[in-house]
Design a protein around this motif. Structure first.
Motif, mmCIF file in Angstrom:
data_model
loop_
_atom_site.group_PDB
_atom_site.id
_atom_site.type_symbol
_atom_site.label_atom_id
_atom_site.label_comp_id
_atom_site.label_asym_id
_atom_site.label_seq_id
_atom_site.Cartn_x
_atom_site.Cartn_y
_atom_site.Cartn_z
ATOM 1 N N PRO A 143 80.273 -9.242 29.433
ATOM 2 C CA PRO A 143 80.457 -8.691 30.777
ATOM 3 C C PRO A 143 80.033 -9.664 31.883
ATOM 4 O O PRO A 143 80.623 -9.691 32.964
ATOM 5 N N LEU A 144 78.990 -10.483 31.615
ATOM 6 C CA LEU A 144 78.579 -11.491 32.593
ATOM 7 C C LEU A 144 79.646 -12.564 32.749
ATOM 8 O O LEU A 144 79.864 -13.082 33.853
ATOM 9 N N VAL A 145 80.313 -12.910 31.660
ATOM 10 C CA VAL A 145 81.425 -13.858 31.738
ATOM 11 C C VAL A 145 82.517 -13.280 32.628
ATOM 12 O O VAL A 145 83.122 -13.992 33.439
ATOM 13 N N CYS A 146 82.769 -11.988 32.485
ATOM 14 C CA CYS A 146 83.760 -11.322 33.342
ATOM 15 C C CYS A 146 83.296 -11.292 34.799
ATOM 16 O O CYS A 146 84.093 -11.507 35.725
ATOM 17 N N ASP A 147 81.995 -11.016 35.019
ATOM 18 C CA ASP A 147 81.452 -11.080 36.383
ATOM 19 C C ASP A 147 81.687 -12.464 36.988
ATOM 20 O O ASP A 147 82.026 -12.598 38.172
ATOM 21 N N PRO B 286 88.059 -6.031 24.110
ATOM 22 C CA PRO B 286 88.009 -6.336 25.548
ATOM 23 C C PRO B 286 86.683 -5.973 26.210
ATOM 24 O O PRO B 286 86.146 -4.881 26.039
ATOM 25 N N TYR B 287 86.172 -6.916 26.984
ATOM 26 C CA TYR B 287 85.060 -6.664 27.896
ATOM 27 C C TYR B 287 85.565 -6.842 29.321
ATOM 28 O O TYR B 287 86.562 -7.557 29.552
ATOM 29 N N THR B 288 84.892 -6.209 30.275
ATOM 30 C CA THR B 288 85.454 -6.128 31.618
ATOM 31 C C THR B 288 84.398 -6.277 32.694
ATOM 32 O O THR B 288 83.197 -6.153 32.454
ATOM 33 N N SER B 289 84.880 -6.511 33.910
ATOM 34 C CA SER B 289 84.077 -6.410 35.126
ATOM 35 C C SER B 289 84.945 -5.709 36.166
ATOM 36 O O SER B 289 86.126 -6.042 36.322
ATOM 37 N N GLY B 290 84.357 -4.717 36.842
ATOM 38 C CA GLY B 290 85.130 -3.952 37.814
ATOM 39 C C GLY B 290 86.119 -2.991 37.194
ATOM 40 O O GLY B 290 86.992 -2.461 37.889
ATOM 41 N N LEU B 291 85.984 -2.754 35.902
ATOM 42 C CA LEU B 291 86.910 -1.878 35.172
ATOM 43 C C LEU B 291 86.117 -1.169 34.084
ATOM 44 O O LEU B 291 85.304 -1.792 33.402
ATOM 45 N N GLN C 130 86.699 -0.500 40.163
ATOM 46 C CA GLN C 130 85.681 -0.421 41.206
ATOM 47 C C GLN C 130 86.132 -1.185 42.444
ATOM 48 O O GLN C 130 86.523 -2.349 42.355
ATOM 49 N N THR C 131 86.063 -0.558 43.576
ATOM 50 C CA THR C 131 86.412 -1.218 44.829
ATOM 51 C C THR C 131 85.201 -1.953 45.386
ATOM 52 O O THR C 131 84.073 -1.809 44.890
ATOM 53 N N LEU C 132 85.420 -2.720 46.440
ATOM 54 C CA LEU C 132 84.365 -3.565 46.985
ATOM 55 C C LEU C 132 83.167 -2.776 47.492
ATOM 56 O O LEU C 132 82.045 -3.303 47.542
#
Length: 577
Positions: A390-394, A477-482, A502-504
């Motif tokens: 998840p940090l990679v996605c961030d 799958p790993y995600t960021s904002g999803l 996730q929105t801003l």
């Protein structure tokens, strides 16, 4: 076919070197010692020295000498992360190869990387089932027409053939790679791969009829099992020099490295050889072929190449006591599958002057400090999922947004992250060399909500073999904002039961299936590999933001505070039931 006489050849061969230009520390068992010891094994400088010696021997004992590479020189070490194909081109040129096959990792970044490599190499680059005949014009980095490339001949439906002549005796060499290259690498869509077996059959027939020799070498990047299958099913191949599956043929149990069976598997009249990986070993083969190209005798082996130094550990911080050193040295000198040699000074000098300083700089470049261990696991277990992916996605999100791209979320496959991270200093070398070693770009793409839903389910189905025959758990799958919920007991096609982005402002909203979103992923995932099939059919092609996975994580780690405890920086990004 004109009258043909038998021939005896000496063949030096390597494969899957993956940018391992310098010796690699590996542990060896030594008879008489309780603990294993470490030796620096292989490397390009030693390969160069041993090949030169072998070639001199061959001049007196055989009709001719060949030095062949069976593909996959890209990726693997910091040398590739920093210098891409340029360092490989420079150092492979110094080895004076007679030919090299195209491997799948040469196409991890698409055709452009191969195009640049072709501009720099001085040896033939064989890609016998790669059809580049319809490559689109006006590409910035085309491969079609580059002099070193010997691709598929679409008119004759054969591989282009390299012919070598030794005292009037001809040897024909051609190559094939994996048919399904597009499933595991990224060749441009206008340059497909054609059926390898049909190509082999057609090419052998052509060589017999038009070139007039039965002495045929297949330089293969199909993998060991497929090489054995081709030897069994296709007549007319004299020798298959293979790669892809990293098989170190030979009995290395004397060194505690196992026994992969004899060096040189002869099936019918064809001999199959392979030499491990990572520049650790060199294959030295002497083979005699009769007037019909059949193997009548062969000898040789794979040889580990060692220098003088030995140690107690891989870091070389602890030297061996003198008595232990003498025992180990004496034992290793007696082993028939070990060559003790000094590396080629010219090769060592180029590595030291042009490439090593940048690598050493990365090793001393601390990008952050980790207050606790970060665990990586591909498919979540009862302890949870990966703490790193998840940090990679961030980081992907951060890199895209700081470059001005309005990105909604990031998705990354678990197999693209390679290791857990220990507490303490995290260096750029650790990120680029171990954590995210695949030097591939981040890509932006615009899937619909439905395509995202299908990609997530397909990737999890693939990773867990749920109603499909998967290709491995690396697709998870790993995600960021999803975030999503996957219910594996639901019918196929309806297992993603909740999907939000996730929105801003930090709020979460349901994904609309017919709406387009902007996502960022690695080039591998965005091209629809390994379960992400729905991403292959987007209305717009993915495009690069010209930053690699490793570089993205490094800049994120420098500027974003991931000194937070892992549980603070991770979100509840998925739920499996």
């Amino acid at each position: 076919m004109p009258n043909v006489t038998p021939i005896t050849l000496s063949i030096a061969h390597i494969n899957d070197t993956h940018s391992h230009f310098e010796p690699t520390p590996i542990s060896l068992a030594v008879k008489g010692l309780e603990d294993r010891i470490y030796a620096n094994v292989g490397g390009f400088a030693r390969i160069s020295s041993v090949v030169k010696s072998f070639k001199q021997e061959a001049e007196n004992d055989t009709d001719g000498f060949l030095f062949l590479h069976a593909g996959d020189c890209f990726q693997g070490t910091l040398y590739y992360s920093l210098f891409k194909g340029e360092a490989n081109a420079t150092l492979l040129n110094m080895l004076n190869l007679d030919a090299m096959a195209l491997g799948n990792h040469e196409l991890d970044l698409g055709n452009a990387a191969v195009s640049k490599f072709l501009d720099q190499i001085t040896f033939p680059f064989l890609a016998g089932n790669w059809d580049v005949s319809r490559e689109l014009p006006n590409k910035e980095f085309p491969v079609k027409g580059k002099a070193p490339l010997l691709p598929y001949d679409s008119e004759l439906k054969i591989a282009s053939v390299l012919t070598k002549e030794f005292g009037g005796k001809k040897v024909a060499i051609f190559s094939v790679a994996l048919d399904k290259m597009a499933d595991i690498a990224m060749p441009d869509p206008d340059t497909p791969f054609v059926n390898s077996k049909e190509t082999i059959i057609n090419t052998v027939k052509y060589i017999h009829e038009e070139i007039g020799t039965p002495h045929i070498i297949l330089l293969s990047h199909l993998g060991y099992d497929q090489d054995l299958k081709m030897a069994e099913e296709v007549e007319g191949l004299s020798v298959i020099v293979g790669g892809h599956s990293h098989v170190l043929q030979g009995d290395f149990s004397n060194l505690g490295l196992g026994d992969m069976g004899p060096y040189g598997r002869q099936i019918n009249n064809t001999l199959v050889v392979q030499a491990g990986c990572h520049s650790l070993a060199l294959g030295k083969l002497t083979v005699s072929l009769d007037e019909k190209g059949r193997v009548t005798s062969h000898n040789g082996g794979n040889f580990l190449m060692l220098g003088r130094s030995l140690a107690m550990d891989a870091s070389w911080d602890q030297s061996l006591p003198d008595k232990v050193f003498q025992t180990a040295k004496a034992y290793l000198l007696e082993q028939p599958n070990v060559i003790h040699c000094r590396g080629d000074d010219a090769v060592k000098d180029v590595i030291a002057a042009r490439y090593r300083p940048a690598v050493e700089k990365l090793k001393s470049d601390v990008v952050t400090n980790l207050p606790a261990r970060l665990r990586h696991i591909r498919v979540p277990d009862d302890k949870g999922g990966s703490e790193i992916a998840p940090l990679v996605c961030d980081a992907m999100m951060y890199s895209a947004r700081t470059r001005g791209h309005a990105v909604d979320f990031a998705i990354h496959n678990a197999g693209g992250v390679r290791v857990s991270l220990e507490q303490g200093k995290l260096t750029a070398a650790e990120v680029a060399g171990r954590l995210l070693p695949f030097a591939i770009d981040l890509m932006l793409y615009k899937p619909t909500g439905l395509q995202v839903m299908q990609a997530l389910e397909g990737a999890i189905n693939n990773a867990t073999n749920n109603s499909v025959e998967g290709t491995g758990d690396g697709s998870f799958p790993y995600t960021s904002g999803l975030r999503y919920t996957y219910e594996g007991n639901k019918p196929k096609g309806s297992r993603i039961t909740q999907l939000e982005y996730q929105t801003l402002d930090g709020s979460w909203h349901a994904i609309e299936l017919d709406k387009h979103y902007v996502a960022v992923s690695s080039a591998y995932t965005s091209q629809g590999k390994e379960g992400y099939d729905s991403l292959k059919n987007m209305s717009e092609c993915p495009y690069s933001i010209y930053v690699t996975l490793a570089d993205s994580f490094i800049e994120f780690a420098r500027t974003k505070d991931i000194l937070l405890a892992p549980e603070q920086s991770l979100q509840n990004y998925f739920s499996l039931t």
